[in-house]
Scaffold this motif. Structure first.
Motif, PDB file in Angstrom:
ATOM      1  N   TYR A 104       0.784  -1.238   0.000  1.00  0.00           N
ATOM      2  CA  TYR A 104       0.000   0.000   0.000  1.00  0.00           C
ATOM      3  C   TYR A 104       0.815   1.288   0.000  1.00  0.00           C
ATOM      4  O   TYR A 104       0.232   2.346  -0.041  1.00  0.00           O
ATOM      5  CB  TYR A 104      -0.945   0.027   1.201  1.00  0.00           C
ATOM      6  CG  TYR A 104      -2.107  -0.889   1.039  1.00  0.00           C
ATOM      7  CD1 TYR A 104      -3.167  -0.544   0.223  1.00  0.00           C
ATOM      8  CD2 TYR A 104      -2.146  -2.112   1.679  1.00  0.00           C
ATOM      9  CE1 TYR A 104      -4.245  -1.384   0.051  1.00  0.00           C
ATOM     10  CE2 TYR A 104      -3.228  -2.960   1.523  1.00  0.00           C
ATOM     11  CZ  TYR A 104      -4.266  -2.594   0.708  1.00  0.00           C
ATOM     12  OH  TYR A 104      -5.317  -3.422   0.548  1.00  0.00           O
ATOM     13  N   SER A 105       2.086   1.257   0.134  1.00  0.00           N
ATOM     14  CA  SER A 105       2.989   2.415   0.094  1.00  0.00           C
ATOM     15  C   SER A 105       3.357   2.897   1.491  1.00  0.00           C
ATOM     16  O   SER A 105       2.775   2.486   2.500  1.00  0.00           O
ATOM     17  CB  SER A 105       2.419   3.590  -0.722  1.00  0.00           C
ATOM     18  OG  SER A 105       1.485   4.330   0.036  1.00  0.00           O
ATOM     19  N   GLN A 106       4.306   3.787   1.507  1.00  0.00           N
ATOM     20  CA  GLN A 106       4.815   4.351   2.756  1.00  0.00           C
ATOM     21  C   GLN A 106       3.720   5.110   3.513  1.00  0.00           C
ATOM     22  O   GLN A 106       3.734   5.158   4.740  1.00  0.00           O
ATOM     23  CB  GLN A 106       5.989   5.291   2.447  1.00  0.00           C
ATOM     24  CG  GLN A 106       6.677   5.860   3.662  1.00  0.00           C
ATOM     25  CD  GLN A 106       7.469   4.815   4.415  1.00  0.00           C
ATOM     26  OE1 GLN A 106       8.012   3.896   3.818  1.00  0.00           O
ATOM     27  NE2 GLN A 106       7.508   4.946   5.724  1.00  0.00           N
ATOM     28  N   LYS A 107       2.780   5.666   2.787  1.00  0.00           N
ATOM     29  CA  LYS A 107       1.707   6.450   3.407  1.00  0.00           C
ATOM     30  C   LYS A 107       0.955   5.629   4.462  1.00  0.00           C
ATOM     31  O   LYS A 107       0.721   6.093   5.566  1.00  0.00           O
ATOM     32  CB  LYS A 107       0.740   6.945   2.333  1.00  0.00           C
ATOM     33  CG  LYS A 107      -0.464   7.675   2.874  1.00  0.00           C
ATOM     34  CD  LYS A 107      -1.426   8.026   1.755  1.00  0.00           C
ATOM     35  CE  LYS A 107      -2.725   8.551   2.331  1.00  0.00           C
ATOM     36  NZ  LYS A 107      -3.743   8.708   1.319  1.00  0.00           N
ATOM     37  N   TRP A 108       0.582   4.393   4.120  1.00  0.00           N
ATOM     38  CA  TRP A 108      -0.142   3.555   5.069  1.00  0.00           C
ATOM     39  C   TRP A 108       0.792   2.903   6.079  1.00  0.00           C
ATOM     40  O   TRP A 108       0.388   2.606   7.192  1.00  0.00           O
ATOM     41  CB  TRP A 108      -0.942   2.481   4.331  1.00  0.00           C
ATOM     42  CG  TRP A 108      -2.195   3.036   3.746  1.00  0.00           C
ATOM     43  CD1 TRP A 108      -2.403   3.348   2.434  1.00  0.00           C
ATOM     44  CD2 TRP A 108      -3.376   3.387   4.439  1.00  0.00           C
ATOM     45  NE1 TRP A 108      -3.659   3.861   2.273  1.00  0.00           N
ATOM     46  CE2 TRP A 108      -4.284   3.894   3.493  1.00  0.00           C
ATOM     47  CE3 TRP A 108      -3.772   3.321   5.771  1.00  0.00           C
ATOM     48  CZ2 TRP A 108      -5.558   4.329   3.822  1.00  0.00           C
ATOM     49  CZ3 TRP A 108      -5.047   3.752   6.108  1.00  0.00           C
ATOM     50  CH2 TRP A 108      -5.926   4.250   5.153  1.00  0.00           C
ATOM     51  N   ALA A 109       2.024   2.659   5.698  1.00  0.00           N
ATOM     52  CA  ALA A 109       2.973   2.041   6.619  1.00  0.00           C
ATOM     53  C   ALA A 109       3.321   2.969   7.776  1.00  0.00           C
ATOM     54  O   ALA A 109       3.686   2.506   8.858  1.00  0.00           O
ATOM     55  CB  ALA A 109       4.239   1.629   5.875  1.00  0.00           C
ATOM     56  N   ASP A 110       3.194   4.268   7.583  1.00  0.00           N
ATOM     57  CA  ASP A 110       3.510   5.234   8.631  1.00  0.00           C
ATOM     58  C   ASP A 110       2.325   5.562   9.528  1.00  0.00           C
ATOM     59  O   ASP A 110       2.419   6.427  10.387  1.00  0.00           O
ATOM     60  CB  ASP A 110       4.057   6.522   8.008  1.00  0.00           C
ATOM     61  CG  ASP A 110       5.447   6.326   7.447  1.00  0.00           C
ATOM     62  OD1 ASP A 110       6.147   5.398   7.888  1.00  0.00           O
ATOM     63  OD2 ASP A 110       5.835   7.113   6.557  1.00  0.00           O
ATOM     64  N   THR A 111       1.211   4.900   9.333  1.00  0.00           N
ATOM     65  CA  THR A 111       0.037   5.115  10.185  1.00  0.00           C
ATOM     66  C   THR A 111       0.042   4.072  11.300  1.00  0.00           C
ATOM     67  O   THR A 111       1.019   3.351  11.495  1.00  0.00           O
ATOM     68  CB  THR A 111      -1.254   4.981   9.360  1.00  0.00           C
ATOM     69  OG1 THR A 111      -1.364   3.626   8.890  1.00  0.00           O
ATOM     70  CG2 THR A 111      -1.265   5.944   8.181  1.00  0.00           C
ATOM     71  N   GLU A 112      -1.067   3.967  11.992  1.00  0.00           N
ATOM     72  CA  GLU A 112      -1.225   2.942  13.030  1.00  0.00           C
ATOM     73  C   GLU A 112      -1.618   1.587  12.454  1.00  0.00           C
ATOM     74  O   GLU A 112      -1.761   0.612  13.184  1.00  0.00           O
ATOM     75  CB  GLU A 112      -2.280   3.389  14.033  1.00  0.00           C
ATOM     76  CG  GLU A 112      -1.883   4.598  14.829  1.00  0.00           C
ATOM     77  CD  GLU A 112      -3.009   5.101  15.706  1.00  0.00           C
ATOM     78  OE1 GLU A 112      -4.150   4.633  15.556  1.00  0.00           O
ATOM     79  OE2 GLU A 112      -2.735   5.960  16.542  1.00  0.00           O
ATOM     80  N   ALA A 113      -1.775   1.514  11.130  1.00  0.00           N
ATOM     81  CA  ALA A 113      -2.212   0.278  10.490  1.00  0.00           C
ATOM     82  C   ALA A 113      -1.284  -0.909  10.758  1.00  0.00           C
ATOM     83  O   ALA A 113      -1.782  -2.018  11.000  1.00  0.00           O
ATOM     84  CB  ALA A 113      -2.392   0.493   8.992  1.00  0.00           C
ATOM     85  N   PRO A 114       0.054  -0.766  10.752  1.00  0.00           N
ATOM     86  CA  PRO A 114       0.896  -1.924  11.055  1.00  0.00           C
ATOM     87  C   PRO A 114       0.659  -2.480  12.464  1.00  0.00           C
ATOM     88  O   PRO A 114       0.631  -3.697  12.651  1.00  0.00           O
ATOM     89  CB  PRO A 114       2.319  -1.395  10.919  1.00  0.00           C
ATOM     90  CG  PRO A 114       2.210  -0.255   9.993  1.00  0.00           C
ATOM     91  CD  PRO A 114       0.874   0.367  10.286  1.00  0.00           C
ATOM     92  N   LEU A 115       0.449  -1.605  13.433  1.00  0.00           N
ATOM     93  CA  LEU A 115       0.172  -2.058  14.794  1.00  0.00           C
ATOM     94  C   LEU A 115      -1.171  -2.779  14.874  1.00  0.00           C
ATOM     95  O   LEU A 115      -1.283  -3.841  15.486  1.00  0.00           O
ATOM     96  CB  LEU A 115       0.189  -0.872  15.762  1.00  0.00           C
ATOM     97  CG  LEU A 115      -0.197  -1.185  17.204  1.00  0.00           C
ATOM     98  CD1 LEU A 115       0.807  -2.137  17.825  1.00  0.00           C
ATOM     99  CD2 LEU A 115      -0.294   0.096  18.003  1.00  0.00           C
ATOM    100  N   VAL A 116      -2.171  -2.220  14.224  1.00  0.00           N
ATOM    101  CA  VAL A 116      -3.499  -2.848  14.227  1.00  0.00           C
ATOM    102  C   VAL A 116      -3.446  -4.174  13.486  1.00  0.00           C
ATOM    103  O   VAL A 116      -4.042  -5.172  13.922  1.00  0.00           O
ATOM    104  CB  VAL A 116      -4.552  -1.901  13.618  1.00  0.00           C
ATOM    105  CG1 VAL A 116      -5.906  -2.564  13.521  1.00  0.00           C
ATOM    106  CG2 VAL A 116      -4.643  -0.613  14.430  1.00  0.00           C
ATOM    107  N   LEU A 117      -2.731  -4.221  12.378  1.00  0.00           N
ATOM    108  CA  LEU A 117      -2.582  -5.474  11.627  1.00  0.00           C
ATOM    109  C   LEU A 117      -1.839  -6.515  12.453  1.00  0.00           C
ATOM    110  O   LEU A 117      -2.179  -7.703  12.417  1.00  0.00           O
ATOM    111  CB  LEU A 117      -1.862  -5.213  10.306  1.00  0.00           C
ATOM    112  CG  LEU A 117      -1.763  -6.375   9.335  1.00  0.00           C
ATOM    113  CD1 LEU A 117      -3.144  -6.878   8.950  1.00  0.00           C
ATOM    114  CD2 LEU A 117      -0.989  -5.950   8.093  1.00  0.00           C
ATOM    115  N   ALA A 118      -0.846  -6.091  13.206  1.00  0.00           N
ATOM    116  CA  ALA A 118      -0.118  -7.011  14.082  1.00  0.00           C
ATOM    117  C   ALA A 118      -1.044  -7.607  15.133  1.00  0.00           C
ATOM    118  O   ALA A 118      -0.999  -8.810  15.419  1.00  0.00           O
ATOM    119  CB  ALA A 118       1.047  -6.289  14.752  1.00  0.00           C
ATOM    120  N   CYS A 119      -1.912  -6.798  15.700  1.00  0.00           N
ATOM    121  CA  CYS A 119      -2.888  -7.303  16.684  1.00  0.00           C
ATOM    122  C   CYS A 119      -3.920  -8.203  16.014  1.00  0.00           C
ATOM    123  O   CYS A 119      -4.403  -9.165  16.613  1.00  0.00           O
ATOM    124  CB  CYS A 119      -3.579  -6.136  17.384  1.00  0.00           C
ATOM    125  SG  CYS A 119      -2.484  -5.161  18.408  1.00  0.00           S
TER     126      CYS A 119
END
Length: 151
Positions: A104-119
């Motif tokens: 999805y690009s750096q834009k989404w990687a810099d949000t809280e999405a990686p943490l939520v995806l990890a959970c």
């Protein structure tokens, strides 16, 4: 009808009512990625288990001594989805940032999405085991109502 809509879309309705568009976007992204994993990995296993369970159930209906095969089919299915879920829990939190950055690009990687995806990966494990065990429960209930394989 209204109950089904609330049960199926309740989380989205709550998000619209209570959260801002940023959190709605993060939720939508993670929910869509998670459902993709469920559809690609867990659904085929559940369908294969259902087919195998149905065949074993027909055999067990005519031959009560073969009921142990039903437990074996359920056991294999639960172990398979548990293994996939544990792999997701093991590697998901570490690679969620990389996945979002690549897909999805750096834009989404810099949000809280990686943490939520990890959970969400832990939720996938629970979802997978729950799906298999409830599926086995429903199969037993249907067969009990039909008068076969009750035990």
């Amino acid at each position: 009808q209204a109950e089904k809509l609330i049960l199926a879309e309740g989380s989205k309705l709550a998000l619209v009512a209570l959260e801002n568009s940023y959190n709605q976007g993060v939720y939508g992204l993670v929910a869509n990625l998670g459902s993709l994993v469920v559809r690609l990995l867990f659904t085929p296993i559940e369908e294969a288990a259902f087919t195998a369970f149905s065949r074993a159930g027909l055999t067990a209906a005519s031959n009560p001594a073969s009921r142990a095969s039903l437990a074996q089919v359920l056991s294999v299915a639960v172990k398979a989805v548990s293994l996939l879920g544990l792999l997701a829990v093991t590697f998901g939190p570490w690679y969620s940032y990389v996945l979002l950055r690549v897909v999805y690009s750096q834009k989404w990687a810099d949000t809280e999405a990686p943490l939520v995806l990890a959970c969400y990966t832990a939720y996938l494990l629970l979802l997978a085991v729950n799906g298999e065990t409830l599926g086995g429960d429903r199969r037993n209930q249907v067969w009990s109502e039909m008068g076969c394989c009750a035990g």
